[in-house]
Design an enzyme around this catalytic site. Structure first.
Site, PDB file in Angstrom:
ATOM      1  N   LYS A 208      -6.311  -4.952   6.937  1.00 27.25           N
ATOM      2  CA  LYS A 208      -6.030  -3.688   6.633  1.00 27.25           C
ATOM      3  C   LYS A 208      -4.903  -3.520   7.753  1.00 27.25           C
ATOM      4  O   LYS A 208      -3.947  -4.093   8.404  1.00 27.25           O
ATOM      5  CB  LYS A 208      -7.040  -2.623   6.611  1.00 27.25           C
ATOM      6  N   GLU A 214     -13.879 -10.874  12.448  1.00 27.53           N
ATOM      7  CA  GLU A 214     -15.019 -11.857  11.653  1.00 27.53           C
ATOM      8  C   GLU A 214     -12.862 -12.654  11.025  1.00 27.53           C
ATOM      9  O   GLU A 214     -13.417 -13.339  10.915  1.00 27.53           O
ATOM     10  CB  GLU A 214     -15.947 -11.168  10.482  1.00 27.53           C
ATOM     11  N   GLY A 269     -10.412   1.185   3.273  1.00 24.61           N
ATOM     12  CA  GLY A 269     -11.052   0.086   3.573  1.00 24.61           C
ATOM     13  C   GLY A 269     -11.350  -0.326   1.790  1.00 24.61           C
ATOM     14  O   GLY A 269     -11.362  -1.366   0.699  1.00 24.61           O
ATOM     15  N   ARG A 270     -12.666   0.524   1.749  1.00 27.87           N
ATOM     16  CA  ARG A 270     -13.628   0.173   0.829  1.00 27.87           C
ATOM     17  C   ARG A 270     -13.685   1.244  -0.662  1.00 27.87           C
ATOM     18  O   ARG A 270     -13.289   1.609  -1.649  1.00 27.87           O
ATOM     19  CB  ARG A 270     -14.647   1.557   0.734  1.00 27.87           C
ATOM     20  N   GLU A 355     -20.983   3.306   3.223  1.00 30.71           N
ATOM     21  CA  GLU A 355     -20.445   3.635   4.738  1.00 30.71           C
ATOM     22  C   GLU A 355     -19.425   5.185   4.601  1.00 30.71           C
ATOM     23  O   GLU A 355     -19.183   5.367   5.171  1.00 30.71           O
ATOM     24  CB  GLU A 355     -19.299   2.605   4.053  1.00 30.71           C
ATOM     25  N   HIS A 386     -38.021  -9.327 -13.036  1.00 30.80           N
ATOM     26  CA  HIS A 386     -39.407 -10.123 -13.024  1.00 30.80           C
ATOM     27  C   HIS A 386     -39.704 -10.261 -10.792  1.00 30.80           C
ATOM     28  O   HIS A 386     -40.205 -10.789 -10.313  1.00 30.80           O
ATOM     29  CB  HIS A 386     -38.962 -11.522 -12.967  1.00 30.80           C
ATOM     30  N   LYS A 506     -19.704  -3.298  17.372  1.00 31.99           N
ATOM     31  CA  LYS A 506     -18.942  -3.958  17.213  1.00 31.99           C
ATOM     32  C   LYS A 506     -17.725  -4.240  19.135  1.00 31.99           C
ATOM     33  O   LYS A 506     -17.860  -5.134  20.033  1.00 31.99           O
ATOM     34  CB  LYS A 506     -16.990  -3.293  16.677  1.00 31.99           C
TER      35      LYS A 506
HETATM   36  C1  G6Q Z   1     -13.618   0.229   4.660  1.00 34.96           C
HETATM   37  C2  G6Q Z   1     -14.517   0.237   6.242  1.00 34.96           C
HETATM   38  C3  G6Q Z   1     -14.242  -1.795   6.447  1.00 34.96           C
HETATM   39  C4  G6Q Z   1     -12.724  -2.797   6.466  1.00 34.96           C
HETATM   40  C5  G6Q Z   1     -13.176  -3.190   7.180  1.00 34.96           C
HETATM   41  C6  G6Q Z   1     -11.990  -4.727   7.584  1.00 34.96           C
HETATM   42  O1  G6Q Z   1     -13.199   1.465   4.399  1.00 34.96           O
HETATM   43  O2  G6Q Z   1     -13.334   0.067   7.057  1.00 34.96           O
HETATM   44  O3  G6Q Z   1     -14.977  -2.706   5.534  1.00 34.96           O
HETATM   45  O4  G6Q Z   1     -12.404  -2.681   5.468  1.00 34.96           O
HETATM   46  O5  G6Q Z   1     -13.893  -3.464   8.654  1.00 34.96           O
HETATM   47  O6  G6Q Z   1     -11.499  -3.741   8.207  1.00 34.96           O
HETATM   48  P1  G6Q Z   1      -9.343  -4.985   7.730  1.00 34.96           P
HETATM   49  O7  G6Q Z   1      -9.386  -4.992   6.776  1.00 34.96           O
HETATM   50  O8  G6Q Z   1      -8.283  -4.255   9.071  1.00 34.96           O
HETATM   51  O9  G6Q Z   1      -9.721  -6.202   8.564  1.00 34.96           O
END
Ligand code: G6Q
Length: 541
Positions: A208, A214, A269-270, A355, A386, A506
């Site tokens: 986003k 990463e 994001g989620r 989250e 199991h 972070k």
């Molecule tokens: C979700 C969070 C988080 C996010 C990641 C990736 O609700 O905000 O999991 O999706 O940190 O972020 P980017 O899409 O900006 O790389």
């Protein structure tokens, strides 16, 4: 927003009193005294059957929980979300993931303008691209069609598409292989790329912000890997597309903005699986099936918005969670899908739930005096049986659990599915009703072994059944959980759509990164433990 702290409300106090009255009543007694209990506590919504009768509740419990929801203004808050109000207060954003799957295109206004035309034009762009890839019309730099799709993203830009691609593998185009790379650990990307032909590989960089450490590190490594074989920078646009809201950063990376799929700040994001973040899923299952996934989400969106609380599956799921979390002091909640295709669902819901509701401050900024979001965890059945089910049956902790199953399998190799489902039904029965000392004695179990073999039962579960795992059903299932989380966030009076808690780590990682260089000579200014760990690391380089 509530006027009193939650625990001081009359609705909360009524539940606390009620808890004291019914906490020792067993499921055996509850079923024994009410022949219609199963019917009473089952909600059917299309092909979804939600049986919550094996919970430690009575009709009074549910009535009191609904009163709590009403006092928290749940119906009003639902309207505020669907209506595009900026309910993600601390980030100043609306929360409109429900618009992404508003398949009937009814207008959804944000600041007076309809977001639906842009939602559908992005879906069209995804359609055109995914059809090119699926048909082999999209060619790599050396003219080969795509065989491997490597998604690079993390968190919300990984878990959703990864979970859904796996969940819908049965419907996938089998000559395409999908890989999901998220961890910054070199091993993740290197193992994914092992043996792949760069000329046949397409990277989808999903971020986003397009600033995530990463993802950018993995994307740069992917680019180097590609150029190591295809040499020319001109190859990049043939092998990289992006899903992002940050066009400048995407362009700087070398991706043609034409091949960028956008979304909006009102998609968290989620909660972004149904945005362009779902692109790998659409490539895998095709546009029509993706639209059917969206339609499933939309069915539950409408159900959540319009069904009365007593027939509202996500609201009931949320209220039951509050009941155990806040009155029985249950700390965790298990997600147990009896479907190998849903093996990534627990991980996906860990993020969605924890989250969102892992917050310790209410919407007025005051520290909460009650428990909020539970720890979510789980595993696909029957593997868990199991492994950790021992603790579910006889441990000292109360762990409410959701069992998810399907009446018919997608693939059959004999009687596997019947065995799978026999296990699901057996587990919920065993958890609810246990095995008494009398039963054990009748079976001839030696007296000295009785304490060890006894299963007290009275362990609550929900069972969610559907006919078959389809894109439509998957959409419904996920939306049920999304809105369950929303319901709980409103009751706990917390902001479910921000995630400030992830920032500190972070920041510190940025500071520590240069300090890991063996040549770094300045004083370390962390605590003694962190300083020592950094020195240990450096000494081994
Ligand atoms: C979700 C969070 C988080 C996010 C990641 C990736 O609700 O905000 O999991 O999706 O940190 O972020 P980017 O899409 O900006 O790389």
């Amino acid at each position: 927003m509530p006027e009193k702290p939650l625990t001081a409300t009359k609705e909360w106090k009524a539940l606390a009193r009620h808890y004291r009255e019914i906490k020792d009543i067993t499921l055996k007694e509850l079923f024994g005294t009410d022949r219609d209990r199963a019917e009473k506590f089952t909600i059917d919504e299309g092909d979804i059957c939600f049986d919550y009768s094996k919970n430690r509740i009575t009709e009074v419990t549910m009535q009191l929980l609904r009163e709590l929801a009403a006092a928290a203004g749940l119906p009003h808050e639902i309207e505020r979300m669907f209506g595009g109000e900026r309910i993600n207060e601390t980030e100043g954003r609306a929360v409109l993931h429900t618009a992404l799957r508003n398949v009937k295109r009814t207008p959804v206004l944000l600041d007076g303008s309809d977001v639906m035309p842009s939602v559908f034009s992005m879906l069209e762009k995804m359609r055109s691209f995914s059809e090119k890839v699926r048909s082999g019309r999209w060619r790599g730099y050396t003219g080969k069609p795509v065989k491997n799709i490597v998604n690079i993203g993390i968190g919300g830009s990984d878990l959703g598409p990864c979970m859904a691609t796996e969940a819908l593998r049965y419907y996938s185009k089998r000559d395409l292989s999908f890989y999901f790379v998220s961890n910054v650990d070199d091993a993740h990307i290197l193992e994914a790329l092992q043996g792949l032909d760069p000329g046949e590989t397409l990277f989808i960089v999903e971020s986003k912000t397009f600033t995530t450490q990463e993802t950018l590190t993995n994307a740069e490594t992917a680019k180097k890997w590609l150029l190591g074989s295809l040499i020319s920078e001109q190859a990049v646009p043939f092998h990289f597309v992006a899903v992002s809201t940050n066009e400048d950063a995407v362009t700087r990376f070398g991706i043609d903005p034409e091949n960028m799929f956008g979304f909006w700040d009102w998609v968290g994001g989620r909660y972004s699986l149904t945005s362009a973040i779902g692109l790998p899923v659409m490539i895998s299952i095709g546009y029509e099936a993706f639209m059917s996934l969206l339609a499933g989400f939309n069915d539950i969106d409408n159900h959540f918005r319009h069904a009365p609380l007593e027939k509202n599956i996500p609201a009931v799921m949320g209220l039951l969670g509050v009941w155990y979390n806040n009155f029985f002091n249950a700390e965790t909640h298990a997600i147990l899908p009896y479907s190998q295709y849903l093996c990534r669902l627990p991980a996906y819901l860990e993020q969605a739930d924890m989250e969102s509701n892992g917050k310790g401050v209410d919407r007025s900024g005051a520290r909460v005096s009650y428990q909020t979001g539970p720890i979510i965890w789980g595993e696909a059945g029957t593997n868990g049986q199991h492994a950790f089910y021992q603790l579910l049956h006889q441990g000292t902790k109360l762990i409410p659990a959701d069992f998810i199953g399907f009446a018919r399998p997608l693939r059959s190799a004999g009687d596997h599915h019947r065995k799978l489902m026999a296990n699901l039904f057996a587990q919920t029965e065993a958890l609810a009703f246990g095995k008494s000392a009398t039963d054990l004695i009748t079976e001839g179990v030696p007296r000295r072994l009785i304490p060890y073999r006894l299963c007290a039962g009275n362990r609550p579960t929900n069972t969610i059944m559907a006919e078959q795992l389809t894109p439509h059903t998957l959409g419904k299932l996920i939306a049920m959980y999304e809105h369950k989380i929303f319901t709980q966030g409103i009751i706990w009076d917390i902001y479910s759509f921000d995630q400030w808690g992830v920032e500190l780590g972070k920041e510190l990682a940025k500071k520590i990164l240069p300090e890991l260089d063996p040549l770094f000579s300045a004083d370390l200014k962390h605590d003694g433990s962190t300083n020592n760990l950094i020195r240990y690391y450096r000494s081994k380089q």
